[in-house]
Each structure stands twice: as C-alpha cells, then as structure tokens.
Design an enzyme around this catalytic site. Structure first.
Site, PDB file in Angstrom:
ATOM      1  N   THR A  99       4.693   4.351   0.055  1.00 53.08           N
ATOM      2  CA  THR A  99       3.780   4.728   1.135  1.00 53.08           C
ATOM      3  C   THR A  99       2.557   5.446   0.580  1.00 53.08           C
ATOM      4  OG1 THR A  99       5.506   4.851   2.826  1.00 53.08           O
ATOM      5  CG2 THR A  99       3.521   6.162   3.200  1.00 53.08           C
ATOM      6  N   ARG A 132       5.775  -5.931   5.107  1.00 53.61           N
ATOM      7  CA  ARG A 132       6.446  -5.158   6.160  1.00 53.61           C
ATOM      8  C   ARG A 132       6.449  -3.661   5.811  1.00 53.61           C
ATOM      9  NH1 ARG A 132       9.664  -6.718  10.300  1.00 53.61           N
ATOM     10  NH2 ARG A 132       9.723  -8.844   9.465  1.00 53.61           N
ATOM     11  N   CYS A 149      -6.534   2.915   8.176  1.00 55.52           N
ATOM     12  CA  CYS A 149      -5.511   1.923   8.508  1.00 55.52           C
ATOM     13  C   CYS A 149      -5.991   0.971   9.608  1.00 55.52           C
ATOM     14  CB  CYS A 149      -4.196   2.596   8.887  1.00 55.52           C
ATOM     15  SG  CYS A 149      -4.323   3.884  10.131  1.00 55.52           S
ATOM     16  N   SER A 155      -2.349 -11.391   8.815  1.00 54.22           N
ATOM     17  CA  SER A 155      -2.809 -12.537   8.034  1.00 54.22           C
ATOM     18  C   SER A 155      -3.353 -13.655   8.909  1.00 54.22           C
ATOM     19  CB  SER A 155      -1.664 -13.074   7.163  1.00 54.22           C
ATOM     20  OG  SER A 155      -1.283 -12.121   6.188  1.00 54.22           O
TER      21      SER A 155
END
Length: 209
Positions: A99, A132, A149, A155
C-alpha cells in the site's frame, strides 16, 4: 505512530464542502471530507477559503503547508506543481508495505493532467497482477487529493469508485483538472510513455519516519 503523536486539526472550506486536515509536528496524518455536499457540475466556483480551528501559530508546519497546497489546488490546480508538499506521518507511511509503495508511486509519477489504470499502477509498483490490491490501497489512502487516487481509473475507461467522497467528487476533481470524465478504454489513452512521465525524477514531498 498516530497514538503517540500530539494531533492538531483544522477545517478547510472548499467547493466540495468542509475538509478536515489532521497532523502532528512530524507530518500530515489525514485529509477527510466532512460533508456530503454534491459538487456543482461546473468546477469553476469561487476560490476556497480555509477555516482554521485554533490560531495559525498552533498549527504544525505540515498543516500549514497542506492548507496552502489545497487553497492553490482549488483555485488553479496546475499551480500546485511548484509547491512543497507536507511530510506524511500517517502509520501507513511508516511501514514497508505494498500500500505504501503504491501510494508513493502514485504521488511521484501520476502528475496533473494524467491518469493511470489500476493495472498500470500495479505494474509501476512492481506487481502487474495486483490491480485488486491497488484498489485496496486507494481505499486506504489517508490523504486524498494530495495523493491523487482520483486519477486512477478502470482499464475499460470508466472512472471507478472513489472512497474520498464518492463518484461525483471524483468526476468533479478530474473536470477541475481539465480531464474529460468520458474517456475511451484506458489502453487507448496512451497513458504509458506519452501521458505518464517516466518513473524517475524527484518530488518535493517526503515521508517522515
């Protein structure tokens, strides 16, 4: 870590409603949307003005820098490219994890006017099969807008979810940066090479730890 830090808070008024900033003397811990204000379809609203809880002398440098950065962002987002970013001291930045790696790569590589897919960001972070997990990293981003973010899309070209304030906020932020929210599939955007800057280079932000 958060439990040993003396936290300070301030509230920033923005076109998206009130945004709470929290941090300590060592760095910024969080950016949080307080109100569920539905953003205007036109991002060209009046400039934001910060509301400080406590006098400016009580705020650590990280909150002062973050307030200055956000004020510039909501007035003219391109102007933030030349501004220093606050040190980051949320626990997620104090440990070596995927992360942390994803968030740091997003901050350094995906600049104003650019987008990247979850899969492309996973590849940039060193694991192209971890799209994911990248989605999980976006949900756990403690400093949305600052670490963008909202610039991470699916995609297939759809903009995807946004835990920072919902899809309407994500669409508003992209429109505010001049990025159309109705795009062809990500693979057709030319995001690698032309739309994305090389992964090298420096940034004025730093992780405190």
């Amino acid at each position: 870590m958060a439990e040993t830090c003396k936290m300070k808070y301030t509230v920033f008024h923005s076109p998206l409603g009130k945004i709470e900033l929290c941090g300590c003397e060592r760095g910024l811990h969080g950016i949080r949307f307080l109100s569920g204000k539905t953003p205007s379809s036109d991002p060209k609203e009046a400039p934001a003005s910060p509301e400080l809880l406590g006098g400016p002398e009580d705020l650590p440098e990280s909150l002062v820098q973050c307030t200055t950065w956000l004020e510039a962002y909501f007035q003219e987002p391109a102007a933030t490219e030349g501004l220093p970013l606050p040190a980051l001291h949320h626990p997620v930045f104090q440990q070596d994890s995927f992360t942390r790696q994803v968030l740091w790569k997003l901050l350094k590589v995906v600049k104003f006017g650019e987008m990247v897919s979850y899969q492309q960001l996973a590849a940039l972070a060193g694991n192209p099969k971890a799209a994911r997990a990248v989605g999980g990293a976006m949900r756990n981003n403690p400093v949305p807008i600052l670490i963008p973010c909202h610039r991470v899309i699916c995609s297939n070209g759809s903009i995807g979810n946004y835990s920072g304030g919902g899809q309407a906020v994500k669409e508003w932020l992209l429109a505010h940066e001049g990025i159309p929210t109705r795009q062809p599939a990500c693979k057709d955007l030319g995001l690698t090479g032309t739309r994305l800057k090389p992964s090298g280079g420096s940034t004025s932000s730093k992780l405190s730890g």
